[in-house]
Design an enzyme around this catalytic site. Sequence first.
Site, PDB file in Angstrom:
ATOM      1  N   ASP A  36       0.873  -1.195   0.000  1.00  0.00           N
ATOM      2  CA  ASP A  36       0.000   0.000   0.000  1.00  0.00           C
ATOM      3  C   ASP A  36       0.897   1.228   0.000  1.00  0.00           C
ATOM      4  OD1 ASP A  36      -2.167   1.962   0.713  1.00  0.00           O
ATOM      5  OD2 ASP A  36      -3.298   0.146   1.132  1.00  0.00           O
ATOM      6  N   VAL A  55       0.764   1.959  -6.825  1.00  0.00           N
ATOM      7  CA  VAL A  55       0.474   1.169  -8.029  1.00  0.00           C
ATOM      8  C   VAL A  55       0.577   1.990  -9.317  1.00  0.00           C
ATOM      9  CG1 VAL A  55      -0.968  -0.518  -6.826  1.00  0.00           C
ATOM     10  CG2 VAL A  55      -2.041   1.527  -7.844  1.00  0.00           C
ATOM     11  N   TYR A 146     -14.341   6.871 -12.752  1.00  0.00           N
ATOM     12  CA  TYR A 146     -14.360   5.564 -12.072  1.00  0.00           C
ATOM     13  C   TYR A 146     -14.961   4.507 -12.995  1.00  0.00           C
ATOM     14  CZ  TYR A 146     -15.059   2.274  -8.146  1.00  0.00           C
ATOM     15  OH  TYR A 146     -15.034   1.177  -7.302  1.00  0.00           O
ATOM     16  N   LYS A 150     -12.914   1.226 -14.171  1.00  0.00           N
ATOM     17  CA  LYS A 150     -13.396  -0.101 -13.757  1.00  0.00           C
ATOM     18  C   LYS A 150     -13.922  -0.909 -14.944  1.00  0.00           C
ATOM     19  CE  LYS A 150     -12.393   0.142  -9.380  1.00  0.00           C
ATOM     20  NZ  LYS A 150     -11.377  -0.749  -8.790  1.00  0.00           N
ATOM     21  N   THR A 181     -16.551  -0.078   3.888  1.00  0.00           N
ATOM     22  CA  THR A 181     -15.097   0.082   4.046  1.00  0.00           C
ATOM     23  C   THR A 181     -14.821   1.554   4.328  1.00  0.00           C
ATOM     24  OG1 THR A 181     -14.616   0.674   1.747  1.00  0.00           O
ATOM     25  CG2 THR A 181     -14.700  -1.686   2.253  1.00  0.00           C
TER      26      THR A 181
HETATM   27  P1  NAD Z   1     -10.281   1.522   0.823  1.00  0.00           P
HETATM   28  O1  NAD Z   1     -10.161   2.986   0.575  1.00  0.00           O
HETATM   29  O2  NAD Z   1     -10.726   1.039   2.151  1.00  0.00           O
HETATM   30  O3  NAD Z   1      -8.906   0.798   0.460  1.00  0.00           O
HETATM   31  C1  NAD Z   1      -8.205   1.120  -0.705  1.00  0.00           C
HETATM   32  C2  NAD Z   1      -6.724   1.075  -0.411  1.00  0.00           C
HETATM   33  O4  NAD Z   1      -6.043   1.420  -1.628  1.00  0.00           O
HETATM   34  C3  NAD Z   1      -6.282   2.069   0.660  1.00  0.00           C
HETATM   35  O5  NAD Z   1      -5.559   1.404   1.682  1.00  0.00           O
HETATM   36  C4  NAD Z   1      -5.417   3.056  -0.096  1.00  0.00           C
HETATM   37  O6  NAD Z   1      -4.312   3.568   0.664  1.00  0.00           O
HETATM   38  C5  NAD Z   1      -4.935   2.201  -1.253  1.00  0.00           C
HETATM   39  N1  NAD Z   1      -4.453   3.020  -2.364  1.00  0.00           N
HETATM   40  C6  NAD Z   1      -4.985   4.164  -2.872  1.00  0.00           C
HETATM   41  N2  NAD Z   1      -4.181   4.652  -3.840  1.00  0.00           N
HETATM   42  C7  NAD Z   1      -3.141   3.806  -3.943  1.00  0.00           C
HETATM   43  C8  NAD Z   1      -1.980   3.769  -4.758  1.00  0.00           C
HETATM   44  N3  NAD Z   1      -1.719   4.735  -5.676  1.00  0.00           N
HETATM   45  N4  NAD Z   1      -1.123   2.738  -4.615  1.00  0.00           N
HETATM   46  C9  NAD Z   1      -1.360   1.768  -3.694  1.00  0.00           C
HETATM   47  N5  NAD Z   1      -2.418   1.759  -2.875  1.00  0.00           N
HETATM   48  C10 NAD Z   1      -3.300   2.768  -3.006  1.00  0.00           C
HETATM   49  O7  NAD Z   1     -11.250   0.981  -0.328  1.00  0.00           O
HETATM   50  P2  NAD Z   1     -12.022  -0.411  -0.533  1.00  0.00           P
HETATM   51  O8  NAD Z   1     -13.466  -0.103  -0.457  1.00  0.00           O
HETATM   52  O9  NAD Z   1     -11.453  -1.485   0.304  1.00  0.00           O
HETATM   53  O10 NAD Z   1     -11.715  -0.655  -2.081  1.00  0.00           O
HETATM   54  C11 NAD Z   1     -10.813  -1.648  -2.532  1.00  0.00           C
HETATM   55  C12 NAD Z   1     -11.095  -1.878  -4.009  1.00  0.00           C
HETATM   56  O11 NAD Z   1     -12.431  -2.333  -4.174  1.00  0.00           O
HETATM   57  C13 NAD Z   1     -10.960  -0.619  -4.862  1.00  0.00           C
HETATM   58  O12 NAD Z   1     -10.371  -0.956  -6.103  1.00  0.00           O
HETATM   59  C14 NAD Z   1     -12.410  -0.202  -5.054  1.00  0.00           C
HETATM   60  O13 NAD Z   1     -12.605   0.544  -6.237  1.00  0.00           O
HETATM   61  C15 NAD Z   1     -13.090  -1.559  -5.135  1.00  0.00           C
HETATM   62  N6  NAD Z   1     -14.520  -1.520  -4.856  1.00  0.00           N
HETATM   63  C16 NAD Z   1     -14.972  -1.105  -3.641  1.00  0.00           C
HETATM   64  C17 NAD Z   1     -16.348  -1.083  -3.411  1.00  0.00           C
HETATM   65  C18 NAD Z   1     -16.924  -0.634  -2.094  1.00  0.00           C
HETATM   66  O14 NAD Z   1     -18.157  -0.481  -2.013  1.00  0.00           O
HETATM   67  N7  NAD Z   1     -16.141  -0.446  -1.036  1.00  0.00           N
HETATM   68  C19 NAD Z   1     -17.237  -1.473  -4.421  1.00  0.00           C
HETATM   69  C20 NAD Z   1     -16.716  -1.876  -5.647  1.00  0.00           C
HETATM   70  C21 NAD Z   1     -15.357  -1.904  -5.857  1.00  0.00           C
END
Ligand code: NAD
Length: 239
Positions: A36, A55, A146, A150, A181
Site C-alpha cells: 500500500d 500502483v 471511475y 473499472k 469500508t
Molecule cells: P479503501 O479505501 O478502504 O482501500 C483502498 C486502499 O487502496 C487504501 O488502503 C489506499 O491507501 C490504497 N491506495 C490508494 N491509492 C493507492 C496507490 N496509488 N497505490 C497503492 N495503494 C493505493 O477501499 P475499498 O473499499 O477497500 O476498495 C478496494 C477496491 O475495491 C478498490 O479498487 C475499489 O474501487 C473496489 N470496490 C470497492 C467497493 C466498495 O463499495 N467499497 C465497491 C466496488 C469496488
Amino acid sequence: MRLNNKTVLVTGAASGIGYAITQLFAEQGATVFASDVKAPAQPYADGIQALDLDVASEAAWKAAVDTVVAKTGRLDVLVNNAGIIAYEPLHELGIEAWNRMIAIDQTGVFLGMREAVRVMRPRRSGSIINISSIWGSAAVAGAHSYHAAKGAVRNMSKNAAITYVGDGIRVNSVHPGFIATPLTDAQAPDLNEATVGATPMKRAGQPIEIAYGALYLASDESSYVTGTELVIDGGYLAQ
Ligand code: NAD
C-alpha cells in the site's frame, strides 16, 4: 489451508477489502505480501510482510515484484485491489482528476498484470485477480472516471485471460457491490443509503464477503476459471 505453498501480493492492502484479503489468505496458508502507500490502521496478521507500493509507479511495481521473487522465488497470485473513487460527472471532470483516476485504478492494474506475467510465465502458473466494481458493468450517474477505469479493468482482465491461457495464467475480475469500508464510510450518507436501497439484499456487504470470492479465484479450486466476472453484490446487477 486452501492456499498452502502460494505466494500472494495484494495491493491496497492497508484498508477495507484488501486488508480482509490479506488476513484471510494468511489464515489459509499463503505467504502474503501486503502492499500500500500507507500503513494499516490495525497491524497485519503475524507473518504478513508489508511492502510500499504506489500502483501508479512503474518503477515501484518492478521493485515490489522483484522483492517478492527474491524472498520466495515465486509469485503465484496477484490481487490488484488498490483503488480510489470519485464522483464527478463528465461535464465537471478536469483533466488532472481524470489522469489521477486512470493512473491508479487502470494503469495500476496494467502495470501489475505486466509485472506478474513477467514472473509467472516462466513458471507456467499463476492467478491474477483484478478488483473491478458493479460500476465496471453498469452505470450510476456521475463517477465518469471511475466507470472508465473499472470498465477497462473488466475488459483488460478478459484480454489477459485469453492472451496467457496457454501459459497457465488465469485472470479474473471481481465486481463488488456496496461494501462497508473506509472508502464508502467517507462518502455522503445519502449516496450510501441510495446505493444500499438499490441493492436487493438491502444491506451493505462486508469486506470478508469479497475476500471469500478472491480466495476461490486464488486457490486451485478455480483451476478451470479464467476470464470470468465474479459478481458479489447482494443482487444489484441481477435487476
Ligand atoms: P479503501 O479505501 O478502504 O482501500 C483502498 C486502499 O487502496 C487504501 O488502503 C489506499 O491507501 C490504497 N491506495 C490508494 N491509492 C493507492 C496507490 N496509488 N497505490 C497503492 N495503494 C493505493 O477501499 P475499498 O473499499 O477497500 O476498495 C478496494 C477496491 O475495491 C478498490 O479498487 C475499489 O474501487 C473496489 N470496490 C470497492 C467497493 C466498495 O463499495 N467499497 C465497491 C466496488 C469496488
